[in-house]
Design a protein around this motif. Structure first.
Motif, PDB file in Angstrom:
ATOM      1  N   LEU A   6       0.855  -1.192   0.000  1.00 51.08           N
ATOM      2  CA  LEU A   6       0.000   0.000   0.000  1.00 51.08           C
ATOM      3  C   LEU A   6       0.887   1.238   0.000  1.00 51.08           C
ATOM      4  O   LEU A   6       1.704   1.435   0.907  1.00 51.08           O
ATOM      5  CB  LEU A   6      -0.907   0.005   1.229  1.00 51.08           C
ATOM      6  CG  LEU A   6      -2.114  -0.938   1.126  1.00 51.08           C
ATOM      7  CD1 LEU A   6      -2.388  -1.621   2.439  1.00 51.08           C
ATOM      8  CD2 LEU A   6      -3.335  -0.160   0.651  1.00 51.08           C
ATOM      9  N   HIS A   7       0.713   2.071  -1.034  1.00 55.24           N
ATOM     10  CA  HIS A   7       1.424   3.343  -1.113  1.00 55.24           C
ATOM     11  C   HIS A   7       0.517   4.494  -0.673  1.00 55.24           C
ATOM     12  O   HIS A   7       0.959   5.627  -0.504  1.00 55.24           O
ATOM     13  CB  HIS A   7       1.922   3.574  -2.534  1.00 55.24           C
ATOM     14  CG  HIS A   7       2.935   2.561  -2.978  1.00 55.24           C
ATOM     15  ND1 HIS A   7       4.272   2.638  -2.647  1.00 55.24           N
ATOM     16  CD2 HIS A   7       2.802   1.409  -3.706  1.00 55.24           C
ATOM     17  CE1 HIS A   7       4.921   1.603  -3.153  1.00 55.24           C
ATOM     18  NE2 HIS A   7       4.051   0.848  -3.800  1.00 55.24           N
ATOM     19  N   GLU A   8      -0.760   4.182  -0.525  1.00 61.12           N
ATOM     20  CA  GLU A   8      -1.764   5.077   0.014  1.00 61.12           C
ATOM     21  C   GLU A   8      -2.903   4.205   0.502  1.00 61.12           C
ATOM     22  O   GLU A   8      -2.969   3.020   0.188  1.00 61.12           O
ATOM     23  CB  GLU A   8      -2.255   6.064  -1.049  1.00 61.12           C
ATOM     24  CG  GLU A   8      -2.893   5.383  -2.254  1.00 61.12           C
ATOM     25  CD  GLU A   8      -3.311   6.373  -3.321  1.00 61.12           C
ATOM     26  OE1 GLU A   8      -3.085   7.582  -3.142  1.00 61.12           O
ATOM     27  OE2 GLU A   8      -3.882   5.936  -4.341  1.00 61.12           O
ATOM     28  N   TYR A   9      -3.810   4.774   1.287  1.00 65.49           N
ATOM     29  CA  TYR A   9      -4.925   3.972   1.780  1.00 65.49           C
ATOM     30  C   TYR A   9      -5.811   3.541   0.615  1.00 65.49           C
ATOM     31  O   TYR A   9      -6.070   4.302  -0.306  1.00 65.49           O
ATOM     32  CB  TYR A   9      -5.752   4.777   2.785  1.00 65.49           C
ATOM     33  CG  TYR A   9      -5.028   5.048   4.086  1.00 65.49           C
ATOM     34  CD1 TYR A   9      -4.436   4.011   4.803  1.00 65.49           C
ATOM     35  CD2 TYR A   9      -4.941   6.343   4.597  1.00 65.49           C
ATOM     36  CE1 TYR A   9      -3.770   4.254   6.001  1.00 65.49           C
ATOM     37  CE2 TYR A   9      -4.284   6.594   5.795  1.00 65.49           C
ATOM     38  CZ  TYR A   9      -3.697   5.550   6.488  1.00 65.49           C
ATOM     39  OH  TYR A   9      -3.044   5.792   7.671  1.00 65.49           O
ATOM     40  N   SER A  45      -8.013   0.929   4.758  1.00 68.00           N
ATOM     41  CA  SER A  45      -8.785   2.137   4.437  1.00 68.00           C
ATOM     42  C   SER A  45      -8.323   3.343   5.244  1.00 68.00           C
ATOM     43  O   SER A  45      -8.702   4.483   4.937  1.00 68.00           O
ATOM     44  CB  SER A  45     -10.273   1.889   4.709  1.00 68.00           C
ATOM     45  OG  SER A  45     -10.527   1.842   6.116  1.00 68.00           O
ATOM     46  N   GLY A  46      -7.544   3.098   6.305  1.00 70.80           N
ATOM     47  CA  GLY A  46      -7.093   4.183   7.170  1.00 70.80           C
ATOM     48  C   GLY A  46      -8.095   4.595   8.222  1.00 70.80           C
ATOM     49  O   GLY A  46      -7.876   5.561   8.950  1.00 70.80           O
ATOM     50  N   SER A  51      -4.581   1.321  11.917  1.00 64.73           N
ATOM     51  CA  SER A  51      -4.088   1.525  10.549  1.00 64.73           C
ATOM     52  C   SER A  51      -2.712   2.181  10.576  1.00 64.73           C
ATOM     53  O   SER A  51      -2.515   3.194  11.272  1.00 64.73           O
ATOM     54  CB  SER A  51      -5.051   2.417   9.766  1.00 64.73           C
ATOM     55  OG  SER A  51      -6.315   1.806   9.614  1.00 64.73           O
ATOM     56  N   SER A  53       0.305   4.556   9.775  1.00 59.38           N
ATOM     57  CA  SER A  53       0.234   5.975   9.410  1.00 59.38           C
ATOM     58  C   SER A  53       1.337   6.384   8.445  1.00 59.38           C
ATOM     59  O   SER A  53       1.352   7.521   7.969  1.00 59.38           O
ATOM     60  CB  SER A  53       0.309   6.855  10.669  1.00 59.38           C
ATOM     61  OG  SER A  53       1.501   6.579  11.391  1.00 59.38           O
ATOM     62  N   GLN A  54       2.276   5.481   8.179  1.00 56.81           N
ATOM     63  CA  GLN A  54       3.371   5.801   7.264  1.00 56.81           C
ATOM     64  C   GLN A  54       3.364   4.832   6.086  1.00 56.81           C
ATOM     65  O   GLN A  54       3.090   3.645   6.243  1.00 56.81           O
ATOM     66  CB  GLN A  54       4.722   5.740   7.997  1.00 56.81           C
ATOM     67  CG  GLN A  54       4.867   6.788   9.101  1.00 56.81           C
ATOM     68  CD  GLN A  54       6.241   6.769   9.737  1.00 56.81           C
ATOM     69  OE1 GLN A  54       6.943   5.772   9.684  1.00 56.81           O
ATOM     70  NE2 GLN A  54       6.629   7.882  10.344  1.00 56.81           N
ATOM     71  N   PHE A  55       3.681   5.360   4.924  1.00 55.75           N
ATOM     72  CA  PHE A  55       3.715   4.567   3.699  1.00 55.75           C
ATOM     73  C   PHE A  55       5.155   4.459   3.196  1.00 55.75           C
ATOM     74  O   PHE A  55       5.975   5.332   3.487  1.00 55.75           O
ATOM     75  CB  PHE A  55       2.829   5.221   2.625  1.00 55.75           C
ATOM     76  CG  PHE A  55       1.382   5.330   2.998  1.00 55.75           C
ATOM     77  CD1 PHE A  55       0.528   4.254   2.838  1.00 55.75           C
ATOM     78  CD2 PHE A  55       0.868   6.509   3.545  1.00 55.75           C
ATOM     79  CE1 PHE A  55      -0.804   4.350   3.175  1.00 55.75           C
ATOM     80  CE2 PHE A  55      -0.460   6.615   3.890  1.00 55.75           C
ATOM     81  CZ  PHE A  55      -1.303   5.533   3.707  1.00 55.75           C
ATOM     82  N   PRO A  56       5.431   3.388   2.424  1.00 57.52           N
ATOM     83  CA  PRO A  56       4.555   2.260   2.097  1.00 57.52           C
ATOM     84  C   PRO A  56       4.529   1.239   3.234  1.00 57.52           C
ATOM     85  O   PRO A  56       5.393   1.255   4.108  1.00 57.52           O
ATOM     86  CB  PRO A  56       5.205   1.670   0.852  1.00 57.52           C
ATOM     87  CG  PRO A  56       6.668   1.942   1.059  1.00 57.52           C
ATOM     88  CD  PRO A  56       6.744   3.278   1.747  1.00 57.52           C
TER      89      PRO A  56
END
Length: 311
Positions: A6-9, A45-46, A51, A53-56
């Motif tokens: 996941l690079h974003e939610y 989904s965040g 969830s 909080s940091q990506f990826p």
């Protein structure tokens, strides 16, 4: 390593991620099977307090794999940013459960949270007594299908399965339910529950809440127990105090985080042994890790089988 990243939610994508490096108090697991659940979607989904909080980061909360010493283990809650949906993950050394021989990796992964949410509400919370009548609300879901079977193994005299999917209600009868109630077509759920139970109900395992639960409590016997596990039909019910008093009803909550590791280990291993013996049927569909996006969408749309990714 290959991973569902996941690079974003939202929805993870098949790609690569840095291999985990062992730290003090951790183990590196070579993952062989990773189960997908609605909780995974919720985390991704965040919208959940757990969830990342940091990506990826890598998706997935539970799975099965091998440790460096060759032991096969079930694990949950990998250490972020690692997840179960990858060739390797990092987990705390404590909390691992050795998987018994005789059950394959995909079934062992699928038996984790779903299996515990089927067995423990019956054995630990309701303390089911052999011969009692059990009603499973939401019996067509993964945990519900397992709960029907668990109730039989634990000695229930009669098991009633309630759900909305007619095809799946026929399936849970094949899995051991003595009778079924269609929550969509019944004109009177109270009457339908009592007719299916051939009397009143001792234990209610509830994955739905809402109106089906209101009716179930009215069909419960004196001293009946309800264990609340999920809320797929709504977060609220209307409950009269007089009903609780007059029937001496007890309502329990269930959350896996409140169960000791010792109890979870004992129950998980017992269920895995039953599955290996063919006495517990786990609805599983295996998919390659490369198809994580398709699997994710199928999970979001709803599936009656536990989808398991194979790295």
């Amino acid at each position: 390593m290959d991973a569902a990243v996941l690079h974003e939610y939202g929805t993870p994508q098949f790609g690569t991620f840095d291999d985990p490096v062992k730290l003090t108090g951790t183990e590196i697991v070579d993952v062989t099977a990773a189960a997908i659940s609605h909780f995974d979607l919720f985390l991704a989904s965040g919208q959940h307090f757990l969830s990342p909080s940091q990506f990826p980061f890598v998706a997935g909360r539970e799975g099965v794999g091998r440790l460096a010493d060759g032991r096969r283990v079930y694990f949950a809650a990998p250490i972020s940013p690692y997840g179960s949906m990858a060739q390797q993950t990092m987990v705390a050394s404590q909390g691992l459960i050795e998987v018994p021989d005789g059950v394959d990796d995909a079934v062992a992964a699928a038996l984790g949270n779903a299996g515990l949410a089927a067995w423990l509400p019956l054995e630990w919370r309701a303390q089911l007594i052999p011969g009692e009548t059990v009603l499973v609300l939401g019996a067509t879901g993964i945990a519900g299908q397992l709960a029907v079977q668990a109730a039989k193994v634990l000695g229930a005299g009669r098991v009633v399965a309630a759900g909305r999917n007619a095809d799946m209600l026929r399936r849970v009868q094949e899995l051991g339910a003595d009778a079924t109630v269609n929550l969509t077509t019944s004109d009177s759920l109270v009457a339908s529950y009592r007719e299916a139970a051939q009397g009143e109900i001792d234990v209610i395992i509830d994955y739905v809440w809402g109106p089906p639960t209101e009716a179930a409590l009215q069909a419960a016997t004196v001293g009946g127990r309800l264990v609340q596990v999920g809320t797929t039909a709504g977060n609220e019910i209307t409950l009269k105090g007089s009903l609780i008093r007059n029937q001496s009803l007890t309502i329990f909550g269930y959350a896996s985080g409140h169960v000791s590791l010792e109890r979870r280990t004992t129950v998980y291993r017992h269920m895995a042994e039953l599955a290996g013996q063919g006495r517990l049927i786990v609805p599983v569909e295996r998919m390659p890790l490369q198809q994580v996006e398709q699997a994710w969408e199928r999970q979001r749309a709803g599936t009656r089988q536990r989808l398991v990714l194979m790295p």
